[in-house]
Design an enzyme around this catalytic site. Structure first.
Site, PDB file in Angstrom:
ATOM      1  N   THR A   1      41.162  40.238  38.851  1.00 24.37           N
ATOM      2  CA  THR A   1      41.175  39.588  39.960  1.00 24.37           C
ATOM      3  C   THR A   1      41.907  38.382  39.910  1.00 24.37           C
ATOM      4  OG1 THR A   1      38.628  40.319  40.069  1.00 24.37           O
ATOM      5  CG2 THR A   1      39.457  38.459  41.513  1.00 24.37           C
ATOM      6  N   VAL A   2      42.407  37.850  41.030  1.00 19.34           N
ATOM      7  CA  VAL A   2      43.402  36.968  41.124  1.00 19.34           C
ATOM      8  C   VAL A   2      43.032  35.843  42.042  1.00 19.34           C
ATOM      9  CG1 VAL A   2      45.857  36.264  41.397  1.00 19.34           C
ATOM     10  CG2 VAL A   2      45.457  38.356  40.478  1.00 19.34           C
TER      11      VAL A   2
ATOM     12  N   GLY B   1      41.912  44.159  41.773  1.00 16.82           N
ATOM     13  CA  GLY B   1      42.655  45.426  41.218  1.00 16.82           C
ATOM     14  C   GLY B   1      41.494  45.974  40.305  1.00 16.82           C
TER      15      GLY B   1
ATOM     16  N   LYS C   1      44.635  34.646  37.294  1.00 14.57           N
ATOM     17  CA  LYS C   1      44.284  36.096  36.844  1.00 14.57           C
ATOM     18  C   LYS C   1      43.273  36.289  35.946  1.00 14.57           C
ATOM     19  CE  LYS C   1      46.744  40.511  36.227  1.00 14.57           C
ATOM     20  NZ  LYS C   1      48.197  41.170  36.099  1.00 14.57           N
TER      21      LYS C   1
ATOM     22  N   ASP D   1      55.248  50.376  35.461  1.00  9.37           N
ATOM     23  CA  ASP D   1      54.210  50.385  36.709  1.00  9.37           C
ATOM     24  C   ASP D   1      54.817  49.768  38.059  1.00  9.37           C
ATOM     25  OD1 ASP D   1      51.960  51.064  38.326  1.00  9.37           O
ATOM     26  OD2 ASP D   1      50.786  49.173  37.860  1.00  9.37           O
TER      27      ASP D   1
END
Length: 455
Positions: free
Chosen positions: A23-24, A19, A39, A133
């Site tokens: 990053t995951v 995203g 993450k 969100d």
């Protein structure tokens, strides 16, 4: 993007997602002998102290809340270049975004899922946190032996309610973000999350392309009152919405009920427990059906017969002093896409799944399972590895032939009984898991099984 060979002591296997801020990676933890999600703060934000602190705030918040409706944090670390990372439990069932990419969910399943999401957000609100969100990508699924859990994820934008208003940066995802989140001076409170829940409902149940204030267009088969719940939740003015996620969830459940029925009474805003079952523990899953409790009696004589509880075609005679809570059987869907019927019965249904001292039983009926497994095979799928099993016995109660296994356990619940039988006719496979009261022997279990019927 090239995958690193390892992060800390974890062996990286593949990319799960990337995203704007992180990053995951999917990785293997040799100590836990389990896969985890790691993450990592995105490289382009590594020198922004505000973003770095927000990244760490998420891990701290998850650790502080430590709730089964949230992803669990195992550890926090730092790469050689100084970027922080957090090690999280892996949501192996993917995200709601992934599932919706394959097409819409059945209406009943979508309503039940939205109710579970609302319960997770209500937990945040009770702890004084607003998520800000709520999107399909932030709703995850994690496998349980009995089915799966629904998890609210990505608390990177979450704020304590006391700090969620006044000069906050624009935050949220277009299409799901409440209008007031565009205004840095606006009050952002629990009603912003209600807006997000409403937009999730529209994504699950209808057309998400309409502008604010337009009529909500839902798929065929959605109960008409549900449209009003979603319309109110997505109102442009916060004052016109439900006050918080608990109120939204309660309104959704009332709207989804068949005409003429009423939800069971309970304290306003009380959390419904996440009911799940795994070896040596008990429970059920998504709350989707309502138990209809009846007390039969003879008005002329004043004689009261046994109290019964009903969920769909399943009826159970309640032991003295026991009550019932209606549930859907987690992970067990019928041909119509609805959760198959189930009940939890206990002197205290809200406590029995978590408190080993509370007796109770889970009763479920599955037509689909009956097509793939015999009672003996289904019973074999439910071992309790740390317990000692008594010889399997058979008993016939009220025209049902039951296969019964009794386990004596060294910790937690001292006795767990598993019973499986095939209901007469096309009804399906009956499954009962019993934690009997102290001294509850085979006679008690057989008496309970005698009161389980499926029409």
């Amino acid at each position: 993007m090239t995958a690193p060979a390892s992060i800390g002591s974890y062996r990286v296997e593949r990319l799960l997602g990337a995203g704007s801020f992180a990053t995951v990676w999917l990785a293997y933890d040799p100590v836990l002998d389990a896969r985890v999600a790691i993450k990592v703060l995105a490289e382009n934000w590594s020198h922004d102290l505000r973003v770095r602190e927000r990244f760490l705030d998420e891990a701290r918040l998850l650790r502080r809340l430590e709730h089964e409706r949230l992803i669990r944090v195992h550890a926090v670390g730092e790469l050689a270049d100084g970027r922080p990372y957090s090690v999280l439990a892996w949501a192996d069932g993917g995200s709601l975004r992934d599932r919706l990419a394959h097409g819409p969910l059945p209406v009943a399943s979508a309503v039940a899922l939205l109710d579970e999401i609302a319960a997770g957000v209500a937990m945040l609100h009770r702890h004084g946190v607003v998520h800000r969100d709520l999107t399909p990508g932030n709703i995850l699924f994690r496998s349980d032996p009995e089915g799966e859990r629904v998890l609210v994820a990505d608390l990177g934008l979450a704020k304590a309610l006391a700090a969620a208003s006044g000069l906050t940066a624009r935050a949220g995802t277009p299409g799901y973000m409440a209008p007031e989140q565009d205004d840095p001076l606006a009050v952002v409170d629990t009603r912003a999350d209600v807006f997000g829940l409403g937009r999730l409902g529209l994504r699950l149940l209808g057309d998400t392309t309409h502008p604010h204030g337009a009529a909500v267009r839902l798929r065929a088969g959605v109960p008409t009152p549900v449209a009003e719940v979603l319309r109110r939740a997505t109102a442009a003015r916060p004052a016109d919405r439900h006050p918080d996620a608990a109120a939204f969830g309660a309104a959704l459940r009332r709207a989804a009920l068949p005409a003429g029925t009423h939800p069971p009474a309970g304290p306003a805003g009380a959390e419904r427990p996440v009911r799940r079952r795994r070896p040596a523990t008990v429970g059920a899953g998504l709350v989707a059906l309502v138990a209809l409790i009846a007390v039969a009696g003879d008005a002329a004589t004043g004689v009261r017969t046994a109290r019964t509880a009903t969920s769909g075609p399943v009826t159970v005679t309640l032991p003295a002093g026991w009550r019932a809570a209606g549930t859907g059987w987690a992970g067990q869907y019928g041909d119509d896409g609805r959760l198959e019927p189930a009940l939890v019965i206990s002197p205290d249904p809200d406590r029995w799944a978590a408190d080993p001292s509370v007796p109770g039983a889970f009763v479920g009926l599955s037509a689909r399972t009956a097509r793939r497994a015999t009672p003996e095979a289904f019973l074999a799928e439910r071992p309790h590895a740390d317990c000692v099993a008594a010889p399997v016995r058979r008993t016939r109660q009220d025209d049902v032939d039951w296969v019964v296994a009794r386990f004596s356990c060294p910790a937690g619940r001292p006795v767990i009984v598993e019973a499986v039988g095939r209901a007469a006719g096309p009804a399906g496979l009956l499954y009962v898991q019993v934690v009997p009261p102290p001294g509850g022997d085979d006679e008690f279990v057989d008496g309970l099984l005698a009161g389980v019927r499926a029409r």
